[in-house]
Design a protein around this motif. Structure first.
Motif, short mmCIF file in Angstrom:
data_model
loop_
_atom_site.label_atom_id
_atom_site.label_comp_id
_atom_site.label_asym_id
_atom_site.label_seq_id
_atom_site.Cartn_x
_atom_site.Cartn_y
_atom_site.Cartn_z
N ILE A 28 40.76 43.95 42.10
CA ILE A 28 39.24 43.24 41.85
C ILE A 28 39.18 42.10 42.72
O ILE A 28 38.09 41.89 43.18
CB ILE A 28 39.35 43.19 40.49
CG1 ILE A 28 39.28 44.31 39.49
CG2 ILE A 28 38.13 42.18 39.91
CD1 ILE A 28 39.53 44.12 37.95
N LYS A 29 40.23 41.11 42.72
CA LYS A 29 40.07 40.27 43.66
C LYS A 29 39.81 40.33 45.24
O LYS A 29 38.75 39.87 45.81
CB LYS A 29 41.37 39.33 43.64
CG LYS A 29 41.61 38.57 42.39
CD LYS A 29 42.87 37.74 42.30
CE LYS A 29 43.22 37.46 40.93
NZ LYS A 29 44.49 36.97 40.72
N GLU A 30 40.47 41.48 45.65
CA GLU A 30 40.18 41.97 47.00
C GLU A 30 38.84 42.67 47.10
O GLU A 30 38.29 42.40 48.09
CB GLU A 30 41.22 43.05 47.41
CG GLU A 30 42.70 42.57 47.48
CD GLU A 30 42.91 41.57 48.66
OE1 GLU A 30 42.31 41.91 49.72
OE2 GLU A 30 44.03 41.08 48.71
N ALA A 31 38.56 43.36 45.96
CA ALA A 31 37.25 43.70 46.08
C ALA A 31 35.94 42.80 46.19
O ALA A 31 35.13 42.97 47.07
CB ALA A 31 37.08 44.97 45.19
N ARG A 32 36.14 41.85 45.40
CA ARG A 32 35.09 40.90 45.55
C ARG A 32 35.17 40.30 46.50
O ARG A 32 34.04 39.89 47.35
CB ARG A 32 35.32 40.03 44.18
CG ARG A 32 34.95 40.39 42.98
CD ARG A 32 35.25 39.56 41.65
NE ARG A 32 34.61 40.28 40.55
CZ ARG A 32 35.40 39.97 39.23
NH1 ARG A 32 36.34 39.21 39.17
NH2 ARG A 32 34.98 40.48 38.43
N ALA A 33 36.37 39.72 47.28
CA ALA A 33 36.27 39.08 48.36
C ALA A 33 35.66 39.77 49.64
O ALA A 33 34.90 39.32 50.59
CB ALA A 33 37.85 38.81 49.00
N LEU A 34 35.65 41.34 49.41
CA LEU A 34 34.95 41.96 50.57
C LEU A 34 33.54 42.24 50.28
O LEU A 34 32.96 43.24 50.76
CB LEU A 34 35.93 43.34 50.53
CG LEU A 34 37.11 43.19 51.23
CD1 LEU A 34 38.10 44.35 51.23
CD2 LEU A 34 37.16 42.86 52.55
N LYS A 35 33.10 41.57 49.18
CA LYS A 35 31.75 41.73 48.66
C LYS A 35 31.23 43.13 48.00
O LYS A 35 30.27 43.68 48.37
CB LYS A 35 30.74 41.38 49.80
CG LYS A 35 30.90 40.14 50.53
CD LYS A 35 30.40 38.93 49.86
CE LYS A 35 30.55 37.54 50.27
NZ LYS A 35 31.50 36.49 49.79
N GLY A 36 32.41 43.90 47.62
CA GLY A 36 32.22 44.97 46.95
C GLY A 36 31.45 44.88 45.59
O GLY A 36 31.43 43.77 44.90
N LYS A 37 30.69 45.80 45.25
CA LYS A 37 29.95 45.91 43.87
C LYS A 37 30.46 46.87 43.26
O LYS A 37 30.60 48.08 43.46
CB LYS A 37 28.38 46.18 44.06
CG LYS A 37 27.78 45.12 45.19
CD LYS A 37 27.69 43.79 44.42
CE LYS A 37 26.89 42.86 45.57
NZ LYS A 37 27.11 41.73 45.18
N PHE A 38 30.78 46.66 41.72
CA PHE A 38 31.26 47.72 40.80
C PHE A 38 30.07 48.46 40.40
O PHE A 38 29.17 47.86 39.76
CB PHE A 38 32.02 46.99 39.71
CG PHE A 38 32.89 47.98 38.76
CD1 PHE A 38 34.12 48.46 39.35
CD2 PHE A 38 32.11 48.32 37.61
CE1 PHE A 38 34.68 49.39 38.55
CE2 PHE A 38 32.70 49.32 36.78
CZ PHE A 38 34.09 49.95 37.43
N ASN A 39 30.24 49.65 40.42
CA ASN A 39 28.99 50.69 39.92
C ASN A 39 29.56 50.98 38.47
O ASN A 39 30.56 51.85 38.45
CB ASN A 39 28.97 51.75 40.99
CG ASN A 39 27.85 52.74 40.47
OD1 ASN A 39 27.65 53.09 39.07
ND2 ASN A 39 26.90 53.11 41.42
N THR A 40 28.99 50.77 37.61
CA THR A 40 29.33 50.89 36.12
C THR A 40 29.19 52.48 35.71
O THR A 40 29.83 52.98 34.93
CB THR A 40 28.71 50.13 35.12
OG1 THR A 40 27.25 50.12 35.22
CG2 THR A 40 29.24 48.55 35.28
#
Length: 165
Positions: A28-40
């Motif tokens: 989750i930390k890595e994904a946020r750092a890469l500007k990823g968006k979580f699709n619920t």
């Protein structure tokens, strides 16, 4: 461990990468750092296609697997040289969940493709400060480990491994 990496086009025909994986705070930390968006709706992290190399690196760093389905895989026997515990999380070695715990009273179970041969794994601690642990001397059979992941195991002083048939 079931990690799925797929390419898709949004309604504007723009390419994206979607990664679905087990819950993991490090990812989750890595994904946020890469500007990823979580699709619920799809229960996955989505990234622009231009981030593919960085997403692959993050998946490899956290889970020890790559998006290359053709990578060489081996089965290993993993021996714990000391007690290993994870605070409020599962015991993860080289990106693989070895002992999965959910709370103090849940006990631990093997991760996907992991079988305990000898030793002990469980959960303990207080209700708010619980942990999952694997005792020293515990041995696990771990299947379908990417051969290049063995480099991560070489650096880990708390475990040893050998390739098995």
């Amino acid at each position: 461990m079931n990690i799925k990496i797929e390419l898709f086009n949004n309604v504007n025909e723009i390419e994206f990468i979607r990664v679905t994986s087990p819950y993991n705070e490090d990812f989750i930390k890595e994904a946020r750092a890469l500007k990823g968006k979580f699709n619920t709706t799809n229960k996955g992290w989505e990234f622009p296609i231009k981030s593919k190399a960085k997403v692959d690196a993050a998946i490899y760093k956290v889970f020890g697997v790559s998006s290359d389905a053709n990578s060489e895989k081996v089965n290993i026997e993993l021996t714990f040289l000391e007690k290993v515990q994870a605070e409020q999380d599962s015991v993860i070695i080289a990106g693989r969940i070895i002992a999965k715990g959910d709370n103090r009273d849940s006990g631990a179970e093997e991760g996907w493709g992991v079988e305990i041969i000898e030793g002990e794994m469980s959960t303990d601690g207080s209700r708010k400060n619980w942990y999952t642990y694997v005792t020293k001397g515990s041995v696990f059979a771990v299947s379908k480990v990417e051969k290049k992941t063995l480099k991560l195991l070489d650096k880990n002083k708390s475990v040893s491994y050998k390739i098995i048939e």
